[in-house]
Design a protein around this motif. Structure first.
Motif, short mmCIF file in Angstrom:
data_model
loop_
_atom_site.label_atom_id
_atom_site.label_comp_id
_atom_site.label_asym_id
_atom_site.label_seq_id
_atom_site.Cartn_x
_atom_site.Cartn_y
_atom_site.Cartn_z
N GLU A 16 0.87 -1.17 0.00
CA GLU A 16 0.00 0.00 0.00
C GLU A 16 0.91 1.22 0.00
O GLU A 16 1.78 1.35 0.86
CB GLU A 16 -0.89 0.00 1.24
CG GLU A 16 -1.82 1.19 1.31
CD GLU A 16 -2.72 1.13 2.53
OE1 GLU A 16 -3.87 0.67 2.39
OE2 GLU A 16 -2.25 1.53 3.63
N ALA A 17 0.73 2.08 -0.99
CA ALA A 17 1.52 3.32 -1.10
C ALA A 17 0.56 4.48 -1.26
O ALA A 17 -0.53 4.32 -1.81
CB ALA A 17 2.47 3.24 -2.30
N TRP A 18 0.97 5.64 -0.78
CA TRP A 18 0.06 6.79 -0.86
C TRP A 18 0.82 8.07 -1.09
O TRP A 18 2.04 8.14 -0.96
CB TRP A 18 -0.78 6.88 0.42
CG TRP A 18 0.02 6.99 1.68
CD1 TRP A 18 0.48 8.12 2.28
CD2 TRP A 18 0.49 5.91 2.48
NE1 TRP A 18 1.19 7.82 3.40
CE2 TRP A 18 1.22 6.46 3.56
CE3 TRP A 18 0.38 4.52 2.40
CZ2 TRP A 18 1.82 5.68 4.54
CZ3 TRP A 18 0.98 3.74 3.38
CH2 TRP A 18 1.68 4.33 4.43
N GLY A 19 0.06 9.10 -1.44
CA GLY A 19 0.61 10.42 -1.66
C GLY A 19 -0.51 11.42 -1.83
O GLY A 19 -1.67 11.05 -2.02
N SER A 20 -0.16 12.69 -1.81
CA SER A 20 -1.17 13.73 -1.97
C SER A 20 -1.59 13.88 -3.43
O SER A 20 -2.64 14.44 -3.73
CB SER A 20 -0.66 15.06 -1.41
OG SER A 20 0.54 15.43 -2.05
N SER A 129 -9.24 10.31 -2.99
CA SER A 129 -10.11 11.07 -2.10
C SER A 129 -9.57 12.48 -1.98
O SER A 129 -8.52 12.80 -2.54
CB SER A 129 -10.16 10.40 -0.72
OG SER A 129 -8.91 10.53 -0.07
N LYS A 130 -10.25 13.32 -1.21
CA LYS A 130 -9.76 14.70 -1.04
C LYS A 130 -8.46 14.73 -0.23
O LYS A 130 -7.73 15.70 -0.29
CB LYS A 130 -10.83 15.59 -0.42
CG LYS A 130 -11.37 15.12 0.89
CD LYS A 130 -12.51 16.00 1.34
CE LYS A 130 -13.18 15.37 2.55
NZ LYS A 130 -14.41 15.99 2.90
N GLU A 131 -8.15 13.65 0.50
CA GLU A 131 -6.89 13.59 1.25
C GLU A 131 -5.71 13.18 0.36
O GLU A 131 -4.56 13.37 0.73
CB GLU A 131 -6.99 12.59 2.42
CG GLU A 131 -7.84 13.05 3.57
CD GLU A 131 -9.32 12.77 3.33
OE1 GLU A 131 -9.65 11.74 2.71
OE2 GLU A 131 -10.14 13.60 3.75
#
Length: 141
Positions: A16-20, A129-131
């Motif tokens: 799982e990877a994430w970013g703005s 999402s908005k995040e």
């Protein structure tokens, strides 16, 4: 601070990877891919490669992105740590273009964890999402 984590999964690596932004999430997904195989924090950006991948949707784009990184490792022995990429939709196609910086893999410098055979579509998710953006994908080990 790492912007990825390894999720519980049977015998493969579920990441799982994430970013703005999409670009930040895809970059973090790439770092997590390398961290599966080697000590990713030891990769220095000494050489740069132009990169261009596309897909009919974001899932295919993520798949092709990781496949291209596997290809560059297997054929040129290169690993990367810097990702200056842009993602855009052109007509009906998603495109990722930019420059990536890294160096030739050295077992002495980068170590060796496990061999990645391929990325799969199984269990792949892209959540916007908005995040920001969260990506989940599975590596076949």
């Amino acid at each position: 601070m790492k912007k990825y984590r390894f999720l519980e999964y049977m015998a493969d690596a579920y990441i799982e990877a994430w970013g703005s932004t999409l670009e930040e999430a895809f970059s973090n997904a790439a770092v997590a891919f390398y961290d599966t195989m080697i000590e990713a924090d030891k990769i220095e950006a000494k050489v740069y490669e132009d990169i261009e991948v596309s897909g009919h949707d974001l899932y295919e784009l993520l798949y092709n992105w990781i496949e291209e990184l596997i290809f560059l490792f297997e054929t040129k022995g290169l690993v990367f740590s810097k990702f200056d990429i842009k993602i855009s939709k052109v007509n009906d196609t998603w495109e990722l273009k930019g420059k990536i910086g890294g160096e030739r893999y050295s077992k002495d410098k980068h170590g060796s964890k496990t061999h990645v055979k391929a990325v799969t579509y199984h269990a792949m998710e892209i959540i916007e999402s908005k995040e920001g953006v969260k990506l989940r994908y599975l590596l076949d080990l």
